[in-house]
Design a protein around this motif. Structure first.
Motif, short mmCIF file in Angstrom:
data_model
loop_
_atom_site.label_atom_id
_atom_site.label_comp_id
_atom_site.label_asym_id
_atom_site.label_seq_id
_atom_site.Cartn_x
_atom_site.Cartn_y
_atom_site.Cartn_z
N ASP A 182 0.81 -1.21 0.00
CA ASP A 182 0.00 0.00 0.00
C ASP A 182 0.85 1.27 0.00
OD1 ASP A 182 -2.35 -1.58 0.19
OD2 ASP A 182 -1.96 -1.82 2.34
N ARG A 183 1.96 1.22 0.69
CA ARG A 183 2.80 2.41 0.83
C ARG A 183 3.83 2.57 -0.29
NH1 ARG A 183 2.04 4.58 5.86
NH2 ARG A 183 1.11 3.21 7.42
N LEU A 184 4.15 1.49 -0.99
CA LEU A 184 5.19 1.55 -2.01
C LEU A 184 4.89 2.56 -3.12
CD1 LEU A 184 7.85 0.44 -3.03
CD2 LEU A 184 6.59 -1.38 -4.20
N PRO A 185 3.68 2.62 -3.68
CA PRO A 185 3.42 3.64 -4.71
C PRO A 185 3.64 5.07 -4.22
CG PRO A 185 1.71 1.98 -4.73
CD PRO A 185 2.52 1.72 -3.51
N GLY A 186 3.22 5.34 -2.98
CA GLY A 186 3.42 6.67 -2.43
C GLY A 186 4.88 7.02 -2.29
N TYR A 187 5.69 6.05 -1.82
CA TYR A 187 7.12 6.31 -1.66
C TYR A 187 7.80 6.51 -3.02
CZ TYR A 187 6.79 5.01 3.26
OH TYR A 187 6.47 4.98 4.59
N LEU A 188 7.41 5.74 -4.02
CA LEU A 188 8.00 5.90 -5.35
C LEU A 188 7.66 7.27 -5.93
CD1 LEU A 188 7.41 2.36 -6.90
CD2 LEU A 188 9.52 3.30 -5.95
N ILE A 189 6.41 7.68 -5.76
CA ILE A 189 6.02 9.00 -6.26
C ILE A 189 6.76 10.09 -5.50
CG2 ILE A 189 4.08 10.60 -6.48
CD1 ILE A 189 2.27 8.20 -6.92
N ASN A 190 6.96 9.90 -4.19
CA ASN A 190 7.69 10.89 -3.41
C ASN A 190 9.12 11.05 -3.91
OD1 ASN A 190 6.72 12.05 -0.47
ND2 ASN A 190 5.39 10.43 -1.23
N ILE A 191 9.82 9.93 -4.08
CA ILE A 191 11.22 10.01 -4.50
C ILE A 191 11.35 10.64 -5.88
CG2 ILE A 191 13.25 8.62 -5.06
CD1 ILE A 191 12.34 6.63 -2.93
N SER A 192 10.52 10.18 -6.82
CA SER A 192 10.60 10.73 -8.17
C SER A 192 10.22 12.20 -8.21
CB SER A 192 9.70 9.93 -9.11
OG SER A 192 8.35 9.95 -8.65
N SER A 193 9.22 12.59 -7.41
CA SER A 193 8.81 14.00 -7.40
C SER A 193 9.88 14.89 -6.79
CB SER A 193 7.50 14.15 -6.64
OG SER A 193 6.47 13.39 -7.23
N ILE A 194 10.50 14.44 -5.71
CA ILE A 194 11.56 15.25 -5.09
C ILE A 194 12.75 15.40 -6.03
CG2 ILE A 194 13.25 15.28 -3.21
CD1 ILE A 194 11.12 14.09 -1.41
#
Length: 885
Positions: free
Chosen positions: A368-380
């Motif tokens: 559940d959390r993996l998509p959010g973390y991937l979007i966070n890293i790529s966005s930053i």
């Protein structure tokens, strides 16, 4: 609380006691019960909620009278009037129009029912307009509820004689100094008028902040922020004074600086290589005299001392704040506070990925959390790329504009190329920083919500880290470029580095890059503080007020007449204020300013002075905003400033490294020392300029790089600033031995400076104790008093139990040694084989065995108690005592 502002509900405090001339608005309609809080929510029209055979409608009548509904706990029943919400929570709900609105009705009803169950009393007032109905529900907290919550929260209240003041207890009400139940837990001391007069006025800039009053009115979290801001501003005073002294020293010694005098001496006649290809001509170094003299104001031996001083100042500031924070924790009774972690996030992930934890709480898996973390890293990473792209765009602007201005036939334009390009580029950087700051703030909130943090504190920490990381890179990227990259990769005459194959990379001024770093830092720091911290904070609320006033002019004539006939209540006026959005923007402003003061202070000694002037205004501006422009936020308890202290500590350590590299690689401090003690024949700075300039044979220019037309056509050799071999050397244009000697000295200085300052910072932290001496002594006294009271109470319990058991003492039968345990309670007698009810079957009162073990020793030492002394002298009684333990 089941409702939040995200769901369309607002919870606002109602500080009516601070408003003159509105005493009638302080109470319910009966004129006796005081209004303590006001709940606000929107009620839409024509929303039906069906449940079984009942139909509950949420509708606003076309022209209803002004209705008032009083809901008292235990004193009256709810009455459904026009414009009110009446939903039976026990029935199954079927939504006809808007499911979200129907769900909100149910949640709201459940919330109000729990408030009534907790003992609060309500009064509802409905305002009906063409727009959605705005419903105000006023709350009154009776004395019984206040007493219960004060005892539960362990609040210290004033007493008549007992010192220190004990915790509040409903059992011992007579001990406390209660003159009136209406004012004992009142918020009169937290009056907005008092805060406005003593704090939220620019005329009170010289006064200390009423931190205790701020804490009582806004809560501990906001009180700690303003206390921290006050400590920071107070400690900026000595830093500003030392910075002014360093600047004055530079002004005083500018006419005695030998390198500046040599650069300004026209007899030296240093012919410099062209600044651009083709159109630029050779030029004399003496034309850069003004830049060299201005550079000495900030690049002198005193700046090294100031950098060391500011590093120690950071350590002193952090230690002083820790002491201040502990003092506030003690005075505000926060030493034993344990912050509760409240789960405020509603999960909407697919059901198969959910797991159940302890207590049946739903948890999210790594899927559940993996998509959010991937979007966070790529966005930053994307935001970092955007920041670097903006910096690179400004670099290209500087290069192109410099080349275009160099082609101008106007000699005055050519002479002002560097100043014009530098000033305009810094202004562009400032505008880009302000725009990206607003974008990054919104992006940080969005990215944090994607992570789905479990608690509110986790959400806040993740948000702060993201916002700080993005805004830190945005604010300091242009400064880092000028400090450490500009002019490092420009190349040399005949072998320059080009951008887009046409434009040369820009170089530092003849006096060095430090003066440009000073200009960049001062404009960005001052401009950001004036525009973002002050103009935005003043202008945006005013603009929002004008928009609301403009919208208010569009109402019908009937509504205007109704408003004139019935003037708005105070809660209506408070509702129009701007909602409170948290302390993160306020902290972020000061943290970025703290970076300007500490990170690059070696290049701009006046930074603490500008920060001090800004903070004096900022404190009163924030005070005025909190008191008059914002809705009163919910009071939140906090023991410290949280993750912001860790950020400050990290920036303090990072500033040591940054200042070491600025002094070593950006300024000319190290090259001057190397020349004076290794190459100067007289041991002075005479000949330093000639030593730093290398030679270039103009015949080695590439085609198209040499000036097309020149007033100095007889020039055969030009000079450029670098440590390279001359053209007549066997290793022409290669780095000379002097270059490597200066580089080694720079690296050695970085290591020495870093270790010295770190050691001194640790020494300062060790010398200054975290807990003030008066607080530690007071804590010891309070602990001693509490222990004495505890021992006295336990001693009285022991006497009472001894007299109780002695009066019922009967000859024991059965076990031969049970006579020695007659005064023991039931549990201990059972342990030795005695029947549970004693000989007569009577039940005895069970007491704690630890009380006997702790106080029989004192009873044996007390000469006034014969019974206790006899017990301690008997071996069997000793065995009984140990058995009880």
């Amino acid at each position: 609380c089941l409702l939040s502002s995200r769901e369309g509900v607002l919870v606002t405090d109602h500080p009516l006691s601070s408003l003159p001339g509105r005493g009638s608005c302080q109470f319910f309609s009966d004129g006796r019960r005081k209004v303590d809080y006001v709940l606000v929510f929107y009620q839409r029209k024509q929303i039906s909620v069906r449940g079984g055979d009942r139909l509950h409608r949420l509708s606003a009548p076309p022209h209803p009278p002004h209705r008032l509904s009083v809901i008292s706990n235990g004193t009256g029943q709810r009455s459904a009037g026009d414009g009110e919400v009446c939903v039976d929570l026990a029935v199954e709900v079927e939504l006809e129009a808007d499911p979200a609105e129907g769900e909100m009705v149910l949640i709201r009803e459940e919330f109000e029912a729990r408030l009534l169950e907790a003992g609060l009393e309500m009064e509802r007032d409905t305002e009906v307009r063409d727009q959605p109905v705005c419903v105000f529900t006023r709350l009154h907290v009776p004395w019984q509820v206040l007493s219960r919550e004060a005892e539960f929260l362990k609040i210290k209240v004033p007493t008549k004689k007992v010192r220190p003041p004990p915790l509040y207890s409903r059992v011992c009400v007579c001990v406390f100094n209660i003159t009136s139940k209406d004012t004992f837990f009142d918020n009169a001391t937290r009056s907005r008028i008092l805060l406005h007069d003593e704090w939220a006025r620019y005329g009170a800039f010289y006064k200390y902040q009423p931190v205790d009053l701020i804490r009582k009115y806004f809560g501990e979290k906001i009180g700690l922020y303003f206390a921290w801001l006050g400590v920071y501003t107070q400690l900026l005073i000595p830093a500003s004074m030392v910075g002014i002294i360093v600047f004055c020293y530079g002004c005083y010694t500018v006419d005695m600086d030998v390198p500046s005098l040599e650069m300004c001496d026209k007899q030296q006649n240093f012919t410099m290589c062209p600044l651009c290809d083709g159109v630029c001509d050779y030029w004399h170094l003496s034309t850069a005299c003004g830049t060299a003299r201005a550079s000495h104001l900030f690049d002198n031996p005193a700046t090294v001392f100031f950098a060391i001083f500011m590093s120690l100042w950071v350590a002193t500031f952090l230690e002083h704040w820790k002491r201040r924070q502990i003092s506030l924790n003690h005075s505000w009774d926060l030493t034993g506070l344990e912050e509760e972690e409240v789960n405020t996030i509603t999960y909407h992930t697919p059901q198969p990925h959910r797991t159940r934890g302890r207590g049946g709480v739903e948890k999210l898996t790594w899927r559940d959390r993996l998509p959010g973390y991937l979007i966070n890293i790529s966005s930053i990473l994307f935001m970092f790329g955007l920041t670097f792209s903006a910096v690179f765009g400004v670099i290209v602007y500087r290069i192109v504009v410099s080349a275009l201005m160099a082609m101008s036939p106007d000699p005055e334009t050519k002479s002002n190329v560097r100043v014009t390009v530098t000033a305009t580029a810094v202004i562009i950087n400032l505008v880009v920083i302000l725009i990206l700051d607003e974008i990054y703030g919104a992006v940080a909130v969005w990215l944090t919500e994607l992570e789905i943090p479990r608690t509110e504190s986790n959400f806040e920490q993740h948000l702060i880290l993201k916002a700080f990381l993005l805004k830190f890179m945005n604010a300091y990227a242009p400064i880092f470029y000028v400090a450490f990259f500009k002019g490092r990769f420009a190349g040399r005459p005949g072998d320059y580095v080009y951008v887009f194959n046409d434009y040369r990379m820009e170089e530092c001024a003849p006096g060095g890059c430090l003066i440009e770093l000073c200009i960049q830092l001062s404009i960005i720091m001052v401009g950001k503080q004036l525009i973002q911290n002050n103009v935005f904070e003043i202008g945006i609320p005013k603009l929002k007020k004008l928009i609301r006033a403009w919208k208010g002019k569009g109402i019908s004539l009937e509504e205007r007449e109704e408003q004139r006939a019935r003037p708005p209540q105070q809660w209506n006026l408070d509702y129009t204020l701007v909602p409170f959005e948290g302390l993160t923007p306020e902290y972020m402003e000061m943290i970025i300013q703290f970076g300007f003061v500490s990170l690059f202070v070696a290049s701009f000694p006046l930074a603490p002075l500008f920060a001090l002037l800004n903070n004096v205004i900022e404190i009163r501006l924030d005070a005025k905003k909190f008191v008059t422009e914002l809705r009163r936020p919910d009071a939140v308890q906090a023991k410290d400033i949280g993750i912001w202290y860790n950020i400050l500590s990290g920036m303090g350590k990072f500033s040591v490294i940054i200042n070491a590299f600025v002094i070593s690689f950006t300024s000319d401090f190290i090259p001057r020392l190397v020349y004076q003690y290794m190459y100067s024949q007289t041991g002075t700075m005479h000949g330093f300029i000639d030593h730093t300039l290398s030679h270039f044979n103009v015949s080695n220019f590439r085609p198209g790089n040499a000036p097309t037309s020149s007033y100095l056509s007889e020039t055969t050799v030009c000079r450029y600033k670098d440590y390279r071999e001359p053209p007549w050397s066997a290793e022409a244009y290669q780095f000379s031995k002097t270059y490597w000697a200066v580089l080694a000295a720079r690296l050695a200085f970085v290591i020495l400076f870093q270790n010295l300052v770190m050691f001194l910072s640790l020494l300062v932290a060790w010398v200054i104790p975290d807990v003030p001496k008066n607080i530690s002594e007071q804590l010891k006294r309070e602990k001693t008093l509490l222990v004495d009271v505890f021992l006295r109470e336990e001693k009285e319990k022991f006497h009472l139990l001894q007299s109780l058991f002695s009066s019922k003492d009967l000859p024991s039968q059965g076990h031969p040694d049970t006579a020695h345990f007659r005064t023991l309670p039931l549990g201990l007698s059972q342990g030795l084989g005695q029947p549970p009810g004693g000989e007569g079957g009577e039940s005895r009162v069970r007491c704690r065995a630890a009380s006997f073990s702790q106080f029989t020793r004192q009873m044996s030492m007390s000469p006034s108690n014969n019974a206790g002394r006899q017990m301690s002298m008997s071996p069997s009684n000793d065995a009984a005592r140990h058995t009880a333990v």
